[in-house]
Design an enzyme around this catalytic site. Structure first.
Site, PDB file in Angstrom:
ATOM      1  N   CYS A   1      -5.706   8.504   5.781  1.00  0.00           N
ATOM      2  CA  CYS A   1      -6.478   7.329   6.193  1.00  0.00           C
ATOM      3  C   CYS A   1      -6.665   7.298   7.715  1.00  0.00           C
ATOM      4  CB  CYS A   1      -5.849   6.051   5.646  1.00  0.00           C
ATOM      5  SG  CYS A   1      -7.024   4.682   5.609  1.00  0.00           S
TER       6      CYS A   1
ATOM      7  N   HIS B   1      -5.560   7.330   0.063  1.00  0.00           N
ATOM      8  CA  HIS B   1      -4.097   7.203   0.177  1.00  0.00           C
ATOM      9  C   HIS B   1      -3.407   7.868  -1.012  1.00  0.00           C
ATOM     10  CE1 HIS B   1      -3.228   4.490   3.619  1.00  0.00           C
ATOM     11  NE2 HIS B   1      -4.478   4.080   3.427  1.00  0.00           N
TER      12      HIS B   1
ATOM     13  N   GLU C   1      -0.441   8.829  -1.330  1.00  0.00           N
ATOM     14  CA  GLU C   1       0.941   8.363  -1.538  1.00  0.00           C
ATOM     15  C   GLU C   1       0.992   7.106  -2.416  1.00  0.00           C
ATOM     16  OE1 GLU C   1      -0.825   7.636   1.016  1.00  0.00           O
ATOM     17  OE2 GLU C   1      -0.339   5.607   1.711  1.00  0.00           O
TER      18      GLU C   1
END
Ligand code: MN
Length: 252
Positions: A111, A216, A218
């Site tokens: 990001c 993202h 994660e």
């Protein structure tokens, strides 16, 4: 086993009358641990000399998400929508990217991280996609949406490192950003695009592992592409003698 040390950049929570805190989402930490890395959180205050000491000892660098980069870093005049700027964080992270590039240190930007990579290498940003891009789709699914919401599709270049790692050229990603890459920095290639043409991933050509993604991963560890991306990043550090723990852990 000599586990790889993965530096993770953090942000500062500054409130008047309170002690400043260093913070980062636990999701980055967990993703690195599950991929077989040992996370090392990097405080914003580090200066150039300290950043050099640190990068010499790290095996990989993860540039996390966060607030906007000051537009002066890429020759822009601040747009009213620019927010959460931390000049020290900009300075440190741009230094870290340049050090990682010079040293051949594997790095992954997420990001804000892809934007830092781009700016560090001379690229520019759209300061606000919704008002500066023609016919954009919505990319800013925050703060009132789940962080794992698959917001839009994404197409990767078939011969990109990303497509090879993901084992796919088209998948759905989350989207928690209001800025995006405009001119691509030196040595970078665009590796993936959103349906409106916005660059969603870049790769540093010729680097052992230099990838930035606008989404993202994660936050979507149930997606095989996310698992594969963190695994490939940690494996690229070359110091992991064990297969990633990732797959077994997220299956629980
Ligand atoms: Mn997006």
């Amino acid at each position: 086993m000599k586990a790889p040390l993965i530096g993770i950049t953090t942000f500062r929570r500054i409130k008047e009358g309170q002690v400043t805190q260093h913070a980062i989402s636990e999701m980055y930490v967990q993703a690195v641990v599950r991929a077989g890395g040992v996370p090392v959180l990097i405080p914003v205050e580090l200066k150039q000399a300290e950043a050099e000491v640190l990068t010499a000892r790290l095996d990989g660098l993860l540039l996390s998400g966060g607030g906007d980069i000051h537009p002066e870093r890429y020759g822009g005049k601040p747009h009213p929508k620019v927010g959460s700027v931390d000049d020290d964080r900009d300075e440190l992270e741009i230094n870290l990217v340049q050090l990682a590039v010079e040293a051949g240190l594997p790095f992954l930007g997420i990001c804000r991280g892809i934007q830092v990579i781009n700016v560090a290498l001379g690229g520019t940003l759209y300061q606000d996609i919704a008002t500066q891009c023609e016919h954009p789709i919505r990319h800013a699914y925050y703060p009132d949406w789940p962080r794992d919401l698959r917001a839009h599709g994404m197409k990767a270049e078939p011969d990109s490192q990303l497509a090879k790692i993901a084992g796919s050229t088209a998948f759905e990603v989350n989207s928690l950003h209001h800025q995006g890459l405009r001119d691509i920095g030196d040595g970078l290639r665009a590796a993936a695009w959103a349906p409106d043409g916005l660059v969603e991933a870049v790769e540093l050509v010729g680097h052992p592992f230099g990838i930035g993604v606008q989404w993202h991963p994660e936050c979507i560890l149930d997606a095989p592409e996310s698992v594969a991306l963190f695994a490939a990043f940690v494996q690229a550090t070359g110091t992991s003698s064990q297969p990633p723990l990732f797959c077994s852990l997220i299956a629980k």
